[in-house]
Design a protein around this motif. Structure first.
Motif: not given
Length: 646
Positions: A448-454, A328-331, A319-324
């Motif tokens: 380190q995690i640098q993105s919301l997707r991470g 992503l914050t909501v997810y 699912i995160p692959l298809g979210l803006n």
């Protein structure tokens, strides 16, 4: 000396209003065994309406106050009608319904009066004796309260209605056998609670301005006063209210006003714990069956136990692959809330304990991870320390607190939540009201995690691990002991279950889950404040679990997903051009409160147990072989019936 007397008189006046709210709680509990969380709402609505009648409609003072008190009475009757409307509803479910009604009332208060404090002039003048100055309004509050308590004594001892309510309090079954309508007596008890709460609000507003959220402090203060008499004694409720009011006034006068609520909450928890130790109470929690187990054999069981979970994990990771960015914050928020609600479902559905303060344990985890990482700890170690600290804190406070009844526990955990937020806001080393900033990203070593997707994938991974651990716990021998404990503590203890130990362990586990989610939240946000862990957040977790279904693991997931998505939709609607700034809160309060009430009345065990039961019944009918129609005159084979006892 004169300053001390002024503080004492002011404290006694405030304590009298708490005693009025507490006496309303006592009246309701004695007859119905329901703790009415909406007690503070009666006071706030009565005060707001009185302010409008005086300042907008320009009515005479006496008429405006009478209108406010009358609305409090009507609101009490309305809450009682809803809370007692469904026969067979347990006291715990009725308590949660009053939660929902109080939340829904927030929406009406915000919509009608906004979020600004409301007050109006009281009795003018000051009594002056040398250097001593006492407001006439304080003297009026004390005199009216004493007169009301005298009238309450006469009501219960000299009127048929009062004697009927007393009979229901002493022995409801015997009262019903004698022809007394117990439900109607309960409705009148709620009306009395609304009347007393309305009077308290009308008297208090001139000296203490009220906002829509003041009802929480009033309800907890009234409950603290009522606890002095074990929710059964009106005289001790008066004494308890005065003690609390004086303690708050002295702390605010000689120390800091921000600490006055902490003192009252600490006194309440101490009294509740002492009473629980003196008399060990059995839990009032309704028996909620666990989720039905899958079949143990066959292709369908393999699909349910293996293929379906694998498909769900793959979908959650994809699912995160298809979210803006905003979605992503909501997810991420949804996954973190799911971790917390799984723990709350274990605590409520399987251990039979109610917690209305899970956001406090989330805050402990978030602050633990943030402080350790800011002081040079590797983010991984800070992340692992967060659930440990939250679990240990829960175990420490759980030893005395979990001796209480389940309905007492709801207020105790709520008080702990409010105390923790107040402490975090007043300790400079923890950032005070501004919180902690510049929290580093989560990582392992140099990575380190640098993105919301991470962070989304990290949240999904943690949620899956928590779900797997909880499923194994439920299926294990301790899990069966937990289900026995939720059904009956006495029965569980009779078969060798150490009730107190299991309560503390599952309480610590649920807190550790919340602490783990809090740690991810701190790394993900990069900054945390005490206001981010409000009481409303704890109530949202409670709504999510109840809507999804207690006693299940799928229920928290469904409830969390539904309400998080619904909350985002409401925020979008509330932020449309032309809407007031508080409109998102209005919509959220209204939907949360109404959803909680409707689900508890229409689907007492939640959406997942209801629809899964419907599916099983439908699927079972589909699998049944068609039966032949009987032939007239043909012999009928009757299979012997066997009765199993024990």
């Amino acid at each position: 000396m004169s300053l001390l007397i002024e503080y004492l008189v002011s404290g006694i006046a405030i304590g009298c209003t708490l005693a009025l709210v507490g006496s309303g709680l006592v009246a309701v509990f004695r007859v119905t065994r329901v703790i009415n969380f909406a007690a503070g709402t009666f006071s706030v609505v009565a005060a707001f309406l009185t302010a409008s009648a005086l300042q907008t409609w320009h009515l005479p003072h006496g008429l405006a106050e009478a209108m406010g008190v009358a609305v409090g009475l009507g609101l009490g009757l309305g809450v009682g009608a809803v809370a007692l409307g469904r026969r067979g509803l347990s006291p715990i479910s009725a308590l949660v319904i009053t939660f929902g009604l109080a939340i829904a009332c927030y929406a009406g208060e915000l919509l009608l009066w906004g979020d600004l404090p409301q007050s109006y002039p009281g009795v003018p003048g000051t009594l002056t004796v040398g250097k001593l100055f006492i407001q006439d309004q304080n003297l009026l509050i004390i005199g009216v309260t004493l007169a009301i308590f005298a009238g309450i004594w006469l009501f219960f001892n000299r009127t048929y209605l009062g004697k009927g309510m007393t009979a229901c309090a002493d022995n409801p079954m015997a009262a019903e056998m004698m022809g007394i309508d117990v439900r109607r007596m309960g409705l009148w008890a709620f009306g009395m609670g609304g009347l007393l709460g309305g009077i308290a609000g009308v008297l208090l507003a001139p000296i203490q301005p009220m906002t829509f959220s003041s009802d929480v402090n009033l309800a907890i203060g009234g409950f603290a006063a009522a606890v002095f008499g074990n929710l059964m004694s009106l005289d001790l409720a008066l004494l308890g209210g005065i003690v609390l009011g004086v303690a708050e006034s002295l702390v605010a006068g000689y120390f800091q006003a921000s600490y006055e609520s902490i003192v009252a909450l600490a006194v309440m928890i101490a009294v509740m714990t002492w009473r629980a130790i003196q008399r060990r109470d059995q839990s009032d929690v309704e028996d909620r069956p666990p989720a039905p187990a899958a079949a143990t054999g066959g292709a369908r069981a393999l699909w349910v136990r293996v293929a379906l979970p694998l498909f769900g994990i793959a979908a959650a990771l994809a699912i995160p692959l298809g979210l803006n960015q905003s979605n992503l914050t909501v997810y991420i928020t949804m996954c973190l809330y799911a971790v917390i609600t799984i723990g709350l479902s274990l605590l409520m559905g399987f251990a039979g304990q109610i917690s209305a303060g899970q956001a406090a344990f989330m805050a402990i985890g978030a602050y633990t991870a943030a402080l350790l990482s800011l002081h040079g700890w590797p983010p991984l170690l800070a992340f692992l320390a967060a659930p440990v600290v939250s679990g240990l804190f829960a175990a420490l406070i759980g030893i005395p607190v979990l001796r209480m009844r389940a309905n007492y526990l709801a207020f105790a955990t709520m008080a702990i939540q409010l105390m923790l937020v107040a402490l975090l806001s007043n300790i400079p080393a923890l950032g005070g009201s501004t919180g902690l900033v510049s929290i580093p990203n989560f990582g392992i070593g140099s990575w380190q995690i640098q993105s919301l997707r991470g962070y989304a994938w990290l949240s999904v991974a943690v949620a899956v691990i928590i779900l797997f651990l909880s499923r194994n716990l439920i299926a294990s021998r301790p899990g069966r002991a937990l289900r026995a404990l939720a059904t009956s503590e006495v029965a569980a203890e009779s078969v060798g279950v150490h009730v107190m130990r299991f309560k503390v362990v599952v309480f610590a586990i649920s807190a550790a889950y919340a602490g783990l989610a809090g740690a991810i939240y701190a790394f993900f946000m990069g900054a945390i404040t005490p206001d981010g862990f409000s009481l409303l957040l704890s109530l949202e977790f409670l709504v999510m679990v109840i809507v999804g279904g207690l006693g299940t693991l799928a229920g928290p997931l469904v409830g969390t997903a539904l309400l998080v998505i619904l909350n985002q939709v409401l925020n979008t609607l509330g932020t449309q051009p032309g809407m007031p700034a508080y409109m998102p809160e209005v919509l959220s309060y209204a939907v949360y409160g109404c959803t909680l009430v409707v689900v508890l009345i229409a689907f007492p065990h939640g959406l997942v147990p209801f629809f899964s039961g419907q599916f099983r019944r439908w699927f079972g009918r589909q699998q049944q072989a068609p039966t032949a129609k009987p032939v007239p005159g043909a012999p009928v084979d009757v299979e012997p019936q066997r009765q199993s006892w024990g």
